[in-house]
Design a protein around this motif. Structure first.
Motif, short mmCIF file in Angstrom:
data_model
loop_
_atom_site.label_atom_id
_atom_site.label_comp_id
_atom_site.label_asym_id
_atom_site.label_seq_id
_atom_site.Cartn_x
_atom_site.Cartn_y
_atom_site.Cartn_z
N ASP A 227 0.84 -1.21 0.00
CA ASP A 227 0.00 0.00 0.00
C ASP A 227 0.87 1.26 0.00
OD1 ASP A 227 -2.29 -1.63 0.26
OD2 ASP A 227 -2.26 -1.46 2.45
N ILE A 228 1.87 1.26 0.86
CA ILE A 228 2.76 2.42 0.98
C ILE A 228 3.54 2.63 -0.31
CG2 ILE A 228 4.71 3.41 2.25
CD1 ILE A 228 3.72 1.64 4.66
N ALA A 229 4.09 1.55 -0.85
CA ALA A 229 4.88 1.64 -2.09
C ALA A 229 4.04 2.18 -3.24
CB ALA A 229 5.46 0.27 -2.45
N GLN A 230 2.82 1.70 -3.36
CA GLN A 230 1.95 2.19 -4.44
C GLN A 230 1.60 3.65 -4.26
OE1 GLN A 230 -1.28 -0.66 -4.28
NE2 GLN A 230 -0.36 -1.93 -5.87
N THR A 231 1.31 4.05 -3.04
CA THR A 231 0.93 5.44 -2.77
C THR A 231 2.08 6.40 -3.04
OG1 THR A 231 -0.67 4.72 -1.12
CG2 THR A 231 0.04 7.02 -1.01
N LEU A 232 3.28 6.02 -2.61
CA LEU A 232 4.44 6.90 -2.76
C LEU A 232 5.18 6.70 -4.08
CD1 LEU A 232 5.94 6.73 0.83
CD2 LEU A 232 4.65 8.60 -0.21
N SER B 160 12.41 -0.14 -0.83
CA SER B 160 12.57 1.18 -0.20
C SER B 160 11.67 1.31 1.01
CB SER B 160 12.25 2.30 -1.20
OG SER B 160 13.19 2.32 -2.23
N VAL B 161 10.45 0.80 0.89
CA VAL B 161 9.50 0.84 2.00
C VAL B 161 10.03 -0.01 3.15
CG1 VAL B 161 7.18 0.26 2.77
CG2 VAL B 161 7.52 1.33 0.52
N THR B 162 10.51 -1.19 2.86
CA THR B 162 11.04 -2.07 3.90
C THR B 162 12.19 -1.40 4.65
OG1 THR B 162 10.37 -4.03 2.66
CG2 THR B 162 12.10 -4.33 4.33
N SER B 163 13.07 -0.75 3.92
CA SER B 163 14.19 -0.05 4.53
C SER B 163 13.70 1.08 5.45
CB SER B 163 15.09 0.52 3.43
OG SER B 163 16.13 1.28 3.99
N MET B 164 12.75 1.85 4.97
CA MET B 164 12.23 2.95 5.79
C MET B 164 11.45 2.44 6.99
SD MET B 164 12.06 6.10 6.53
CE MET B 164 12.82 6.87 5.11
N MET B 165 10.73 1.33 6.83
CA MET B 165 9.99 0.77 7.95
C MET B 165 10.96 0.37 9.07
SD MET B 165 6.82 1.01 7.17
CE MET B 165 7.39 2.50 6.42
N SER B 166 12.11 -0.15 8.70
CA SER B 166 13.12 -0.52 9.68
C SER B 166 13.61 0.72 10.42
CB SER B 166 14.29 -1.21 8.98
OG SER B 166 15.29 -1.53 9.91
N ILE B 167 13.84 1.80 9.70
CA ILE B 167 14.29 3.05 10.31
C ILE B 167 13.23 3.60 11.26
CG2 ILE B 167 14.82 5.49 9.83
CD1 ILE B 167 16.15 4.43 7.18
N LEU B 168 11.99 3.64 10.80
CA LEU B 168 10.91 4.18 11.62
C LEU B 168 10.63 3.32 12.85
CD1 LEU B 168 8.46 5.36 8.81
CD2 LEU B 168 10.04 6.76 10.17
N THR B 169 10.81 2.02 12.71
CA THR B 169 10.66 1.11 13.85
C THR B 169 11.78 1.35 14.86
OG1 THR B 169 9.57 -0.55 12.48
CG2 THR B 169 10.51 -1.31 14.56
N ASP B 170 13.01 1.48 14.37
CA ASP B 170 14.15 1.75 15.26
C ASP B 170 13.97 3.06 16.02
OD1 ASP B 170 15.33 -0.60 14.44
OD2 ASP B 170 16.77 0.36 13.10
N LEU B 171 13.31 4.04 15.40
CA LEU B 171 13.04 5.32 16.04
C LEU B 171 11.79 5.26 16.93
CD1 LEU B 171 13.70 7.71 13.01
CD2 LEU B 171 15.14 7.42 15.06
N SER B 172 11.17 4.08 17.03
CA SER B 172 9.95 3.86 17.82
C SER B 172 8.79 4.74 17.36
CB SER B 172 10.21 4.09 19.31
OG SER B 172 11.18 3.18 19.78
N LEU B 173 8.73 5.00 16.05
CA LEU B 173 7.65 5.81 15.49
C LEU B 173 6.51 4.98 14.93
CD1 LEU B 173 9.83 8.52 13.76
CD2 LEU B 173 8.49 8.76 15.86
#
Length: 64
Positions: free
Chosen positions: A28-33, A39-52
């Motif tokens: 869903d995210i990849a299609q929207t953006l 790229s989404v998987t990489s960013m999800m890892s970053i956002l998870t690490d930041l506890s967001l």
């Protein structure tokens, strides 16, 4: 903690998608953006690490 424009763009996308459904998939995210799922998987890892966001197991869906 300072967020990048890209971090904010992903968070806002997840938020807007979550208004229509409880779970938001990387597809869903990849299609929207208009980005790759990798790229989404990489960013999800970053956002998870930041506890967001929280990634639900075993569905691997994103939650803010």
């Amino acid at each position: 903690m300072e967020l990048t424009n890209t971090n904010v763009r992903y968070l806002l996308t997840i938020y807007h998608l979550s208004q229509a459904r409880l779970e938001v998939s990387s597809k869903d995210i990849a299609q929207t953006l208009d980005v790759s799922r990798a790229s989404v998987t990489s960013m999800m890892s970053i956002l998870t690490d930041l506890s967001l966001i929280h990634i639900s197991e075993p569905t691997r869906r994103s939650y803010i």
